[in-house]
Design a protein around this motif. Structure first.
Motif, PDB file in Angstrom:
ATOM      1  N   ALA A  33       0.772  -1.334   0.111  1.00 27.96           N
ATOM      2  CA  ALA A  33      -0.155  -0.013  -0.074  1.00 27.96           C
ATOM      3  C   ALA A  33       0.857   1.270  -0.014  1.00 27.96           C
ATOM      4  O   ALA A  33       0.684   2.298  -0.763  1.00 27.96           O
ATOM      5  CB  ALA A  33      -0.974  -0.219   1.213  1.00 27.96           C
ATOM      6  N   ARG A  34       1.676   1.219   0.791  1.00 31.02           N
ATOM      7  CA  ARG A  34       2.809   2.518   0.713  1.00 31.02           C
ATOM      8  C   ARG A  34       3.561   2.606  -0.487  1.00 31.02           C
ATOM      9  O   ARG A  34       3.922   3.539  -1.054  1.00 31.02           O
ATOM     10  CB  ARG A  34       3.809   2.338   2.040  1.00 31.02           C
ATOM     11  N   TRP A  35       3.952   1.454  -1.113  1.00 30.07           N
ATOM     12  CA  TRP A  35       4.412   1.546  -2.357  1.00 30.07           C
ATOM     13  C   TRP A  35       3.685   2.031  -3.504  1.00 30.07           C
ATOM     14  O   TRP A  35       4.082   2.889  -4.298  1.00 30.07           O
ATOM     15  CB  TRP A  35       4.938  -0.004  -2.767  1.00 30.07           C
ATOM     16  N   MET A  36       2.489   1.806  -3.524  1.00 28.61           N
ATOM     17  CA  MET A  36       1.499   2.388  -4.496  1.00 28.61           C
ATOM     18  C   MET A  36       1.132   3.790  -4.061  1.00 28.61           C
ATOM     19  O   MET A  36       0.553   4.141  -4.995  1.00 28.61           O
ATOM     20  CB  MET A  36       0.261   1.497  -4.357  1.00 28.61           C
ATOM     21  N   ASN A  37       1.306   4.372  -3.016  1.00 29.89           N
ATOM     22  CA  ASN A  37       0.722   5.791  -2.669  1.00 29.89           C
ATOM     23  C   ASN A  37       1.887   6.800  -2.233  1.00 29.89           C
ATOM     24  O   ASN A  37       1.582   7.653  -2.239  1.00 29.89           O
ATOM     25  CB  ASN A  37      -0.170   5.568  -1.383  1.00 29.89           C
TER      26      ASN A  37
ATOM     27  N   TYR B  37       8.381   6.289  -4.206  1.00 32.33           N
ATOM     28  CA  TYR B  37       7.970   4.840  -5.152  1.00 32.33           C
ATOM     29  C   TYR B  37       7.451   4.678  -6.255  1.00 32.33           C
ATOM     30  O   TYR B  37       7.294   3.650  -6.645  1.00 32.33           O
ATOM     31  CB  TYR B  37       7.766   3.973  -3.887  1.00 32.33           C
ATOM     32  N   GLN B  38       6.852   5.834  -6.760  1.00 27.84           N
ATOM     33  CA  GLN B  38       6.214   5.702  -8.031  1.00 27.84           C
ATOM     34  C   GLN B  38       7.249   6.736  -9.191  1.00 27.84           C
ATOM     35  O   GLN B  38       8.058   7.252  -9.190  1.00 27.84           O
ATOM     36  CB  GLN B  38       5.162   6.885  -7.705  1.00 27.84           C
ATOM     37  N   ASP B  39       6.589   6.282 -10.458  1.00 29.33           N
ATOM     38  CA  ASP B  39       7.226   6.726 -11.557  1.00 29.33           C
ATOM     39  C   ASP B  39       6.403   8.120 -11.886  1.00 29.33           C
ATOM     40  O   ASP B  39       5.618   8.256 -11.183  1.00 29.33           O
ATOM     41  CB  ASP B  39       7.148   5.586 -12.750  1.00 29.33           C
ATOM     42  N   ALA B  40       6.934   8.525 -13.195  1.00 24.56           N
ATOM     43  CA  ALA B  40       6.328   9.708 -13.606  1.00 24.56           C
ATOM     44  C   ALA B  40       4.900   9.683 -13.626  1.00 24.56           C
ATOM     45  O   ALA B  40       4.073  10.748 -13.866  1.00 24.56           O
ATOM     46  CB  ALA B  40       7.168  10.307 -14.919  1.00 24.56           C
ATOM     47  N   GLN B  41       4.272   8.812 -14.307  1.00 24.73           N
ATOM     48  CA  GLN B  41       2.766   8.336 -14.504  1.00 24.73           C
ATOM     49  C   GLN B  41       2.032   8.167 -13.060  1.00 24.73           C
ATOM     50  O   GLN B  41       0.824   7.992 -13.205  1.00 24.73           O
ATOM     51  CB  GLN B  41       2.705   7.471 -15.663  1.00 24.73           C
ATOM     52  N   GLY B  42       2.868   8.075 -12.004  1.00 29.52           N
ATOM     53  CA  GLY B  42       1.823   7.689 -10.747  1.00 29.52           C
ATOM     54  C   GLY B  42       2.008   6.129 -10.756  1.00 29.52           C
ATOM     55  O   GLY B  42       1.198   5.845  -9.518  1.00 29.52           O
ATOM     56  N   GLY B  43       2.564   5.419 -11.376  1.00 32.48           N
ATOM     57  CA  GLY B  43       2.614   3.965 -11.306  1.00 32.48           C
ATOM     58  C   GLY B  43       3.751   3.453 -10.377  1.00 32.48           C
ATOM     59  O   GLY B  43       4.496   4.352 -10.171  1.00 32.48           O
TER      60      GLY B  43
ATOM     61  N   GLN C 140      18.879   4.690  -1.326  1.00 31.57           N
ATOM     62  CA  GLN C 140      17.655   5.781  -1.253  1.00 31.57           C
ATOM     63  C   GLN C 140      16.443   5.261  -2.138  1.00 31.57           C
ATOM     64  O   GLN C 140      16.845   4.882  -3.133  1.00 31.57           O
ATOM     65  CB  GLN C 140      18.281   7.214  -1.664  1.00 31.57           C
ATOM     66  N   ALA C 141      15.167   5.560  -1.588  1.00 33.86           N
ATOM     67  CA  ALA C 141      14.071   5.262  -2.234  1.00 33.86           C
ATOM     68  C   ALA C 141      14.039   3.578  -2.736  1.00 33.86           C
ATOM     69  O   ALA C 141      13.867   3.421  -3.893  1.00 33.86           O
ATOM     70  CB  ALA C 141      13.727   6.169  -3.399  1.00 33.86           C
ATOM     71  N   SER C 142      14.523   2.819  -1.876  1.00 31.02           N
ATOM     72  CA  SER C 142      14.766   1.446  -2.249  1.00 31.02           C
ATOM     73  C   SER C 142      13.783   0.410  -1.535  1.00 31.02           C
ATOM     74  O   SER C 142      12.854   1.167  -0.960  1.00 31.02           O
ATOM     75  CB  SER C 142      16.231   0.908  -1.830  1.00 31.02           C
ATOM     76  N   PHE C 143      13.714  -0.821  -1.733  1.00 32.35           N
ATOM     77  CA  PHE C 143      12.697  -1.517  -1.190  1.00 32.35           C
ATOM     78  C   PHE C 143      13.348  -1.681   0.326  1.00 32.35           C
ATOM     79  O   PHE C 143      12.126  -1.927   1.109  1.00 32.35           O
ATOM     80  CB  PHE C 143      12.945  -3.121  -1.867  1.00 32.35           C
ATOM     81  N   ASP C 144      14.138  -1.721   0.795  1.00 28.26           N
ATOM     82  CA  ASP C 144      14.698  -1.667   2.159  1.00 28.26           C
ATOM     83  C   ASP C 144      14.338  -0.280   2.876  1.00 28.26           C
ATOM     84  O   ASP C 144      13.690  -0.573   3.911  1.00 28.26           O
ATOM     85  CB  ASP C 144      16.371  -1.735   2.136  1.00 28.26           C
TER      86      ASP C 144
ATOM     87  N   VAL D 251      13.044  -4.843  -7.857  1.00 29.16           N
ATOM     88  CA  VAL D 251      11.899  -5.319  -7.185  1.00 29.16           C
ATOM     89  C   VAL D 251      10.690  -4.810  -7.813  1.00 29.16           C
ATOM     90  O   VAL D 251      10.574  -3.616  -7.963  1.00 29.16           O
ATOM     91  CB  VAL D 251      11.989  -5.159  -5.712  1.00 29.16           C
ATOM     92  N   VAL D 252       9.989  -5.508  -8.569  1.00 31.27           N
ATOM     93  CA  VAL D 252       8.930  -5.211  -9.314  1.00 31.27           C
ATOM     94  C   VAL D 252       7.495  -5.648  -8.939  1.00 31.27           C
ATOM     95  O   VAL D 252       7.322  -6.965  -8.649  1.00 31.27           O
ATOM     96  CB  VAL D 252       8.879  -5.785 -11.010  1.00 31.27           C
ATOM     97  N   LEU D 253       6.507  -4.771  -8.617  1.00 36.97           N
ATOM     98  CA  LEU D 253       5.235  -5.070  -8.163  1.00 36.97           C
ATOM     99  C   LEU D 253       4.603  -5.830  -9.317  1.00 36.97           C
ATOM    100  O   LEU D 253       4.165  -5.083 -10.121  1.00 36.97           O
ATOM    101  CB  LEU D 253       4.607  -3.870  -7.591  1.00 36.97           C
ATOM    102  N   GLU D 254       3.653  -6.634  -8.953  1.00 38.91           N
ATOM    103  CA  GLU D 254       2.951  -7.509  -9.829  1.00 38.91           C
ATOM    104  C   GLU D 254       1.537  -7.060  -9.964  1.00 38.91           C
ATOM    105  O   GLU D 254       1.066  -6.528  -8.640  1.00 38.91           O
ATOM    106  CB  GLU D 254       2.909  -8.962  -9.688  1.00 38.91           C
ATOM    107  N   GLY D 255       0.647  -6.869 -10.862  1.00 36.53           N
ATOM    108  CA  GLY D 255      -0.734  -6.651 -10.826  1.00 36.53           C
ATOM    109  C   GLY D 255      -0.878  -5.009 -10.135  1.00 36.53           C
ATOM    110  O   GLY D 255      -0.156  -4.307 -10.436  1.00 36.53           O
TER     111      GLY D 255
END
Length: 270
Positions: free
Chosen positions: A101-105, A109-115, A124-128, A160-164
């Protein structure tokens, strides 16, 4: 015209059909299910009596539920700690969902399109750092292993890539079945509350028939896109409410929970 008890029973039996198939596929027979169902009727009768502000005596529970008073007495002695353990989510499931949830918001941790973007494992800004922003009590590697086991993420060369489109485990029967039960229970609770005028919850669906298989598949694609848009809007607000309440409201005031979901189903007509 059928009586209300007959209608209620008919509707519930219809809902149970896919759930009974789940039981059969996993070796749970009618005899085992019928015996276990006594506990469900006991708990429901106790809740109903409490809602009516009536004493939950063995006689009252027996009269309302149809259970023999002997069964009421015996079932009431069941260790409540064991029940709590059975109802608890699998270990780390809650933490894993919070991380996603934190990753998605979180814009870090988001790209330029908000994904969601692929994250390096450290730095910095890593999975850890993502895991650390949620909890420092669990090692990031342990959380990553759990997400990999559940099929929620991929460990690729890019990171690390989030699926779905969210936290939707594709592996792990314990976790998947627990989430299924939570979603269906709250969906049913909303529908029943609306039916009896006890609530005004969102509980809607779009239905269409006489389609080709290709049209049904296209509708599923459109539904997934609609869910992604709705998920982003509601999840952002949910994260904001959670963070603000945690910072400003005392613990005794933070006793409510909410669930928002969507479903799509298609089959050949019988």
């Amino acid at each position: 015209m059928s009586s209300q008890p007959t209608l209620a029973l008919d509707r519930v039996l219809r809902v149970l059909q896919p759930l009974v198939r789940l039981l059969l596929r996993n070796g749970v027979t009618y005899t085992v299910f019928a015996a276990a169902l006594k506990r469900v009727f006991l708990a429901a009768a106790q809740q109903e009596l409490a809602g009516r502000q009536m004493a939950s005596t063995d006689s009252a529970v027996s009269l309302l539920s149809g259970l023999h008073r002997r069964d009421v007495r015996n079932l009431s002695r069941v260790d409540t700690a064991a029940q709590a353990t059975a109802a608890a989510p699998p270990v780390r499931l809650g933490l894993a969902a919070q991380v996603v949830a934190r990753w998605m918001n979180d814009t870090d941790y988001q790209d330029a399109q908000g994904g969601t973007r692929a994250l390096p494992k450290s730095g910095q800004a890593s999975f850890d750092s993502l895991v650390a922003s949620v909890s420092r009590d669990v090692r990031p590697r342990a959380v990553l292993d759990e997400l990999l086991r559940l099929g929620v993420v991929q460990d690729s060369e890019a990171g690390v890539v989030l699926e779905g489109s969210g936290f939707a485990p594709r592996q792990g029967f314990e976790e998947m079945s627990w989430l299924m039960a939570q979603n269906l229970q709250d969906h049913a609770a909303a529908a029943v509350a609306n039916l009896h005028g006890e609530g005004n919850f969102l509980e809607q669906a779009v239905f269409v028939d006489a389609l080709t298989a290709a049209s049904a598949a296209r509708l599923q694609q459109v539904s997934v896109l609609a869910w992604k848009a709705a998920f982003k809007t509601v999840m952002q607000e949910a994260q904001l409410r959670f963070d603000d309440d945690a910072a400003a409201a005392p613990e005794e005031a933070r006793q409510h929970r909410a669930r928002f979901g969507v479903y799509f189903y298609s089959e050949r007509e019988n």
